[in-house]
Motif scaffolding. Structure first.
Motif, PDB file in Angstrom:
ATOM      1  N   GLN A  16      12.519  38.295   2.533  1.00  0.00           N
ATOM      2  CA  GLN A  16      11.336  38.647   3.334  1.00  0.00           C
ATOM      3  C   GLN A  16      11.503  38.265   4.804  1.00  0.00           C
ATOM      4  N   ALA A  17      12.611  37.613   5.122  1.00  0.00           N
ATOM      5  CA  ALA A  17      12.826  37.182   6.505  1.00  0.00           C
ATOM      6  C   ALA A  17      13.673  38.193   7.275  1.00  0.00           C
ATOM      7  N   ALA A  18      14.554  38.893   6.559  1.00  0.00           N
ATOM      8  CA  ALA A  18      15.466  39.822   7.223  1.00  0.00           C
ATOM      9  C   ALA A  18      14.675  40.917   7.944  1.00  0.00           C
ATOM     10  N   GLY A  19      14.961  41.096   9.210  1.00  0.00           N
ATOM     11  CA  GLY A  19      14.258  42.093  10.010  1.00  0.00           C
ATOM     12  C   GLY A  19      12.924  41.587  10.535  1.00  0.00           C
ATOM     13  N   ARG A  20      12.553  40.366  10.142  1.00  0.00           N
ATOM     14  CA  ARG A  20      11.253  39.838  10.580  1.00  0.00           C
ATOM     15  C   ARG A  20      11.409  38.559  11.394  1.00  0.00           C
ATOM     16  N   LEU A  21      12.396  37.758  11.047  1.00  0.00           N
ATOM     17  CA  LEU A  21      12.682  36.539  11.803  1.00  0.00           C
ATOM     18  C   LEU A  21      14.102  36.629  12.321  1.00  0.00           C
ATOM     19  N   ALA A  22      14.377  35.918  13.409  1.00  0.00           N
ATOM     20  CA  ALA A  22      15.753  35.818  13.873  1.00  0.00           C
ATOM     21  C   ALA A  22      16.505  34.956  12.862  1.00  0.00           C
ATOM     22  N   LEU A  23      17.611  35.481  12.353  1.00  0.00           N
ATOM     23  CA  LEU A  23      18.383  34.728  11.369  1.00  0.00           C
ATOM     24  C   LEU A  23      19.787  34.508  11.907  1.00  0.00           C
ATOM     25  N   ASP A  24      20.277  33.298  11.754  1.00  0.00           N
ATOM     26  CA  ASP A  24      21.630  32.980  12.178  1.00  0.00           C
ATOM     27  C   ASP A  24      22.175  31.916  11.236  1.00  0.00           C
ATOM     28  N   VAL A  25      23.047  32.356  10.323  1.00  0.00           N
ATOM     29  CA  VAL A  25      23.527  31.440   9.290  1.00  0.00           C
ATOM     30  C   VAL A  25      24.255  30.244   9.880  1.00  0.00           C
ATOM     31  N   GLU A  26      24.907  30.443  11.030  1.00  0.00           N
ATOM     32  CA  GLU A  26      25.626  29.330  11.664  1.00  0.00           C
ATOM     33  C   GLU A  26      24.637  28.311  12.215  1.00  0.00           C
ATOM     34  N   ALA A  27      23.759  28.786  13.098  1.00  0.00           N
ATOM     35  CA  ALA A  27      22.804  27.885  13.751  1.00  0.00           C
ATOM     36  C   ALA A  27      21.874  27.226  12.734  1.00  0.00           C
ATOM     37  N   MET A  28      21.584  27.935  11.634  1.00  0.00           N
ATOM     38  CA  MET A  28      20.627  27.404  10.661  1.00  0.00           C
ATOM     39  C   MET A  28      21.293  26.608   9.548  1.00  0.00           C
ATOM     40  N   GLY A  29      22.606  26.525   9.572  1.00  0.00           N
ATOM     41  CA  GLY A  29      23.318  25.725   8.577  1.00  0.00           C
ATOM     42  C   GLY A  29      23.200  26.256   7.159  1.00  0.00           C
ATOM     43  N   ILE A  30      23.268  27.569   7.022  1.00  0.00           N
ATOM     44  CA  ILE A  30      23.097  28.174   5.701  1.00  0.00           C
ATOM     45  C   ILE A  30      24.469  28.493   5.086  1.00  0.00           C
ATOM     46  N   ASP A  31      24.637  28.080   3.831  1.00  0.00           N
ATOM     47  CA  ASP A  31      25.915  28.316   3.138  1.00  0.00           C
ATOM     48  C   ASP A  31      25.877  29.586   2.312  1.00  0.00           C
ATOM     49  N   LEU A  32      24.709  29.894   1.750  1.00  0.00           N
ATOM     50  CA  LEU A  32      24.537  31.058   0.883  1.00  0.00           C
ATOM     51  C   LEU A  32      23.191  31.692   1.206  1.00  0.00           C
ATOM     52  N   MET A  33      23.160  33.024   1.333  1.00  0.00           N
ATOM     53  CA  MET A  33      21.887  33.681   1.656  1.00  0.00           C
ATOM     54  C   MET A  33      21.782  35.022   0.934  1.00  0.00           C
ATOM     55  N   SER A  34      20.626  35.244   0.296  1.00  0.00           N
ATOM     56  CA  SER A  34      20.390  36.513  -0.391  1.00  0.00           C
ATOM     57  C   SER A  34      19.505  37.412   0.462  1.00  0.00           C
ATOM     58  N   VAL A  35      19.888  38.674   0.579  1.00  0.00           N
ATOM     59  CA  VAL A  35      19.035  39.672   1.232  1.00  0.00           C
ATOM     60  C   VAL A  35      19.073  40.968   0.427  1.00  0.00           C
TER      61      VAL A  35
ATOM     62  N   ALA B 269      29.305  49.087   7.312  1.00  0.00           N
ATOM     63  CA  ALA B 269      28.015  48.574   6.831  1.00  0.00           C
ATOM     64  C   ALA B 269      28.064  47.054   6.673  1.00  0.00           C
ATOM     65  N   ARG B 270      29.215  46.557   6.246  1.00  0.00           N
ATOM     66  CA  ARG B 270      29.377  45.109   6.084  1.00  0.00           C
ATOM     67  C   ARG B 270      29.148  44.416   7.429  1.00  0.00           C
ATOM     68  N   ARG B 271      29.682  45.047   8.490  1.00  0.00           N
ATOM     69  CA  ARG B 271      29.505  44.468   9.819  1.00  0.00           C
ATOM     70  C   ARG B 271      28.038  44.548  10.243  1.00  0.00           C
ATOM     71  N   GLN B 272      27.389  45.687   9.924  1.00  0.00           N
ATOM     72  CA  GLN B 272      25.975  45.844  10.310  1.00  0.00           C
ATOM     73  C   GLN B 272      25.091  44.775   9.664  1.00  0.00           C
ATOM     74  N   VAL B 273      25.353  44.492   8.392  1.00  0.00           N
ATOM     75  CA  VAL B 273      24.559  43.463   7.706  1.00  0.00           C
ATOM     76  C   VAL B 273      24.896  42.090   8.288  1.00  0.00           C
ATOM     77  N   ALA B 274      26.198  41.844   8.482  1.00  0.00           N
ATOM     78  CA  ALA B 274      26.638  40.553   9.024  1.00  0.00           C
ATOM     79  C   ALA B 274      26.005  40.301  10.394  1.00  0.00           C
ATOM     80  N   ASP B 275      25.929  41.349  11.211  1.00  0.00           N
ATOM     81  CA  ASP B 275      25.393  41.191  12.572  1.00  0.00           C
ATOM     82  C   ASP B 275      23.937  40.718  12.574  1.00  0.00           C
ATOM     83  N   LEU B 276      23.154  41.167  11.610  1.00  0.00           N
ATOM     84  CA  LEU B 276      21.739  40.766  11.604  1.00  0.00           C
ATOM     85  C   LEU B 276      21.564  39.285  11.275  1.00  0.00           C
ATOM     86  N   ILE B 277      22.529  38.711  10.542  1.00  0.00           N
ATOM     87  CA  ILE B 277      22.350  37.319  10.100  1.00  0.00           C
ATOM     88  C   ILE B 277      23.359  36.366  10.747  1.00  0.00           C
ATOM     89  N   GLY B 278      24.092  36.862  11.715  1.00  0.00           N
ATOM     90  CA  GLY B 278      25.030  36.002  12.431  1.00  0.00           C
ATOM     91  C   GLY B 278      26.241  35.592  11.614  1.00  0.00           C
TER      92      GLY B 278
END
Ligand SMILES: *Cc1c(COP(=O)(O)O)cnc(C)c1O
Length: 391
Positions: free
Chosen positions: A183-202, A54-63
């Motif tokens: 509200q973005a998860a599953g609705r927008l393409a999310l990629d923590v690397e490309a978007m420069g995100i250090d911390l993200m709540s879902v 499950a950890r991998r499944q969540v990680a995959d959606l957000i890069g």
């Protein structure tokens, strides 16, 4: 009375049946029930495997990398951990946090609590479109700013922030960037690397998963420290103790895997529903659209209705399960702080409603909602005539 038409997907989504199927397999004796932290036997290893999958499944959606996923009880806890855990751990570097006045209460109230603890907060006011600009953020940055927290998608408006541009400003000043991306998860393409995100709540339950489970993504970087809020067995890299809720975790994992598979189809469906909804209402006068349609997720539409009183409107629309954003607090009717925050006048904010739909919403339900709104508006706007007709 028949069940109301459910148009409150931004408050919570029904769980996808495929999610529930996975969850029930992780509770009983004939399934995977052991403690995932039990390293000394096979049932424990199986539970651990389920959690890691499950950890991998969540990680995959957000890069992300699976090792960067921290399970929590929901996004509220993830937001608390991100802000409080980070600010406390980095107190020696600086005490300044930047956020906005239209963040979810899980952020707003945590930031207020941090102010009481001696931290300093700059509260940005977004534009009427509900978005914070990089220029605004730049002006708020200080030498002692250690964290910026700005949401990906506003839950009342659907407005989308430019996370890539905002995180770049934070980094330019040596601060970290957190985003509430519920509200973005599953609705927008999310990629923590490309978007420069250090911390993200879902959260699980906004993406057709179960309630009571969420994730804080924490970038793997030895220089990024978070102080735990919940102490115990040292689970989750010491950031969040407590026996992992295998069934909840597996449910969230499945939900996020489905979201990855179905994001485009879900998005097209939501666009079609929104178009149908707005076309259906286009014949009505005096409707204001608060959501910035070009810069918003398609599943949230916030509307104001001229010439009606907010409370009467809600009563007239009792066939619809919708949200006003004004309820949350107490008995007094205060308009949504989000609408107030983007400058919507008091009375108009009171006569505003958020319609939100999703994977299981049908065209027939949208048509039914349009019909109900039309009927409510004509009833409420001509009280004099209606009274006359009765005589
Ligand atoms: C629902 C929501 C939350 C809270 O998530 P929970 O998992 O219910 O605690 C936080 N932020 C946003 C934007 C939300 O929509």
């Amino acid at each position: 009375m028949s069940a109301p038409i459910y148009l409150d997907y931004a408050a919570t989504t029904p769980a996808d049946p495929r999610v529930v199927e996975q969850m029930v397999r992780h509770l009983t004796l004939d399934g995977v029930y052991a403690n995932p932290a039990s390293r000394s036997h096979m049932p424990g290893w199986l539970a651990e495997q389920a959690v890691e999958n499950a950890r991998r499944q969540v990680a995959d959606l957000i890069g992300a990398d699976p090792r960067e996923i921290v399970w929590t009880s929901g996004a509220t806890e993830a937001d608390n951990l991100a802000l409080t855990g980070f600010m406390r751990a980095n107190r020696a570097r600086g005490r300044h946090l930047v956020t906005s006045i239209i963040e979810h209460k899980a952020i707003v109230d945590t930031a207020i609590a941090l102010e009481a603890e001696g931290f300093e907060v700059t509260w940005l006011t977004p534009g009427p479109d509900g978005r914070v600009t990089p220029e605004q953020l730049r002006e708020a940055m200080r030498e002692d700013t250690v964290l910026v927290s700005l949401m990906a998608v506003n839950n009342e408006l659907g407005s989308v922030n430019d996370l890539t541009a905002l995180s770049a400003v934070a980094h330019e000043f040596g601060a970290r960037f957190h985003t509430d991306a519920v509200q973005a998860a599953g609705r927008l393409a999310l990629d923590v690397e490309a978007m420069g995100i250090d911390l993200m709540s879902v959260s699980g339950h906004k993406v057709y998963g179960p309630k009571g489970i969420g994730v804080l993504y924490v970038r793997r970087d030895p220089d990024l420290r978070i102080e735990a809020l919940i102490h115990g067995g040292g689970h989750e890299r010491g950031m969040r103790s407590g026996t992992l809720a295998t069934h909840q975790i597996v449910g969230m994992g499945e939900a996020f895997a489905l979201a990855l598979d179905q994001r485009e189809a879900d998005g097209e469906h939501a666009h079609a529903l929104r178009q149908r909804f707005l076309d259906g209402l286009s014949a009505c006068d005096g409707i204001h659209i608060h959501s910035p349609l070009e810069q918003a997720v398609p599943n949230i539409v916030n509307l104001a209705f001229d010439g009606v009183d907010g409370e009467s409107l809600l009563i007239a629309l009792r066939g619809l399960a919708v949200s006003t954003g004004s309820a949350c607090n107490s008995a007094s009717v205060e308009p949504s702080y989000v609408l107030k925050g983007i400058g919507v006048p008091h009375s108009q904010a009171l006569a505003s409603i958020r319609f939100s739909f999703g994977r299981f919403t049908t065209i027939e339900e949208i048509d039914g909602a349009v019909e109900e709104i039309r009927r409510a508006l004509s009833g409420l706007r001509q009280p004099a005539e209606a009274t006359m007709n009765h005589r």
